[in-house]
Design a protein around this motif. Structure first.
Motif, PDB file in Angstrom:
ATOM      1  N   VAL A   1       9.459   0.073   1.502  1.00 58.49           N
ATOM      2  CA  VAL A   1       9.407  -1.387   1.661  1.00 58.49           C
ATOM      3  C   VAL A   1      10.591  -2.016   0.937  1.00 58.49           C
ATOM      4  O   VAL A   1      11.289  -2.869   1.488  1.00 58.49           O
ATOM      5  CB  VAL A   1       8.069  -1.963   1.165  1.00 58.49           C
TER       6      VAL A   1
ATOM      7  N   ARG B   1       6.093  -9.533   6.452  1.00 58.49           N
ATOM      8  CA  ARG B   1       4.688  -9.127   6.605  1.00 58.49           C
ATOM      9  C   ARG B   1       4.500  -8.020   7.631  1.00 58.49           C
ATOM     10  O   ARG B   1       3.483  -7.332   7.614  1.00 58.49           O
ATOM     11  CB  ARG B   1       3.829 -10.327   6.993  1.00 58.49           C
ATOM     12  N   THR B   2       5.440  -7.831   8.521  1.00 54.45           N
ATOM     13  CA  THR B   2       5.317  -6.794   9.545  1.00 54.45           C
ATOM     14  C   THR B   2       5.853  -5.435   9.085  1.00 54.45           C
ATOM     15  O   THR B   2       5.719  -4.448   9.817  1.00 54.45           O
ATOM     16  CB  THR B   2       6.035  -7.206  10.841  1.00 54.45           C
ATOM     17  N   LEU B   3       6.452  -5.378   7.895  1.00 52.86           N
ATOM     18  CA  LEU B   3       6.946  -4.093   7.394  1.00 52.86           C
ATOM     19  C   LEU B   3       5.770  -3.159   7.128  1.00 52.86           C
ATOM     20  O   LEU B   3       4.773  -3.572   6.515  1.00 52.86           O
ATOM     21  CB  LEU B   3       7.744  -4.284   6.097  1.00 52.86           C
ATOM     22  N   PRO B   4       5.866  -1.893   7.563  1.00 51.91           N
ATOM     23  CA  PRO B   4       4.795  -0.943   7.258  1.00 51.91           C
ATOM     24  C   PRO B   4       4.587  -0.829   5.752  1.00 51.91           C
ATOM     25  O   PRO B   4       5.537  -0.692   4.985  1.00 51.91           O
ATOM     26  CB  PRO B   4       5.322   0.383   7.834  1.00 51.91           C
ATOM     27  N   GLY B   5       3.337  -0.945   5.321  1.00 53.10           N
ATOM     28  CA  GLY B   5       3.001  -0.837   3.907  1.00 53.10           C
ATOM     29  C   GLY B   5       2.795  -2.172   3.220  1.00 53.10           C
ATOM     30  O   GLY B   5       2.188  -2.228   2.152  1.00 53.10           O
TER      31      GLY B   5
ATOM     32  N   GLU C   1       0.858  -1.181   0.000  1.00 50.50           N
ATOM     33  CA  GLU C   1       0.000   0.000   0.000  1.00 50.50           C
ATOM     34  C   GLU C   1       0.889   1.223   0.000  1.00 50.50           C
ATOM     35  O   GLU C   1       1.806   1.321   0.812  1.00 50.50           O
ATOM     36  CB  GLU C   1      -0.884   0.022   1.248  1.00 50.50           C
TER      37      GLU C   1
ATOM     38  N   ARG D   1       0.924  -5.188   2.282  1.00 51.03           N
ATOM     39  CA  ARG D   1      -0.488  -5.565   2.321  1.00 51.03           C
ATOM     40  C   ARG D   1      -0.658  -7.073   2.273  1.00 51.03           C
ATOM     41  O   ARG D   1      -1.464  -7.645   2.979  1.00 51.03           O
ATOM     42  CB  ARG D   1      -1.234  -4.905   1.160  1.00 51.03           C
TER      43      ARG D   1
END
Length: 157
Positions: free
Chosen positions: A88, A131-135, A82, A137
């Motif tokens: 990312v 999966r825990t990285l900000p952005g 996102e 999805r």
């Protein structure tokens, strides 16, 4: 020699391209043998190779078979993001298990290759780190069952 155009992209002459092809065939090929093949002295080849390395045009590395050095699980991971892809992608490039990061057009925003010790390591990478990285999805993993071909000798076509 390698120069840069106005966009900063390397522009490489035909002799340097021929040197690169020689090294892709055998990264340990002596400069004297390369010089003979491309029509330069050993010293001139050494100078050109150093310049190509310094400019980031190429790297000379030892490529291993991951299985033989303890990495039993490889996977390609498609990632949907996102917002801005750059943060990312930048975070992924810092992870030592991530071999490459590609921004794509199509079903995924990013595609990465990861090399892990085993399935637990792969799960930890995907679930706890990617999966825990900000952005991020969503992710979709493509686990390698068998590697049939891996080559770095595509030349400079």
């Amino acid at each position: 020699m390698a120069t840069r155009d106005r966009n900063g992209t390397p522009s490489i002459d035909s002799v340097s391209l021929a040197i690169i092809e020689q090294l892709q065939e055998d990264g340990r090929r002596p400069y004297a043998a390369i010089g003979k093949a491309v029509g330069l002295s050993e010293a001139a080849v050494r100078q050109r190779v150093q310049k190509l390395l310094d400019q980031g045009v190429m790297q000379i590395v030892a490529v291993t078979d991951p299985l033989t050095v303890g990495f039993r699980r490889q996977a390609m991971v498609g990632i949907n993001v996102e917002g801005d892809l750059d943060p990312v992608a930048d975070a992924l490039t810092t992870m030592e298990e991530v071999e490459y990061v590609v921004m794509t057009a199509g079903s995924f925003d990013l595609i990465i290759e990861i090399v892990c010790e085993d399935d637990d390591h792969l799960l930890q990478m995907i679930n706890k780190r990617i999966r825990t990285l900000p952005g991020v999805r969503s992710t979709e993993s493509f686990v390698y069952l068998k590697l049939r071909k891996q080559t770095y000798t595509w030349g400079t076509r």
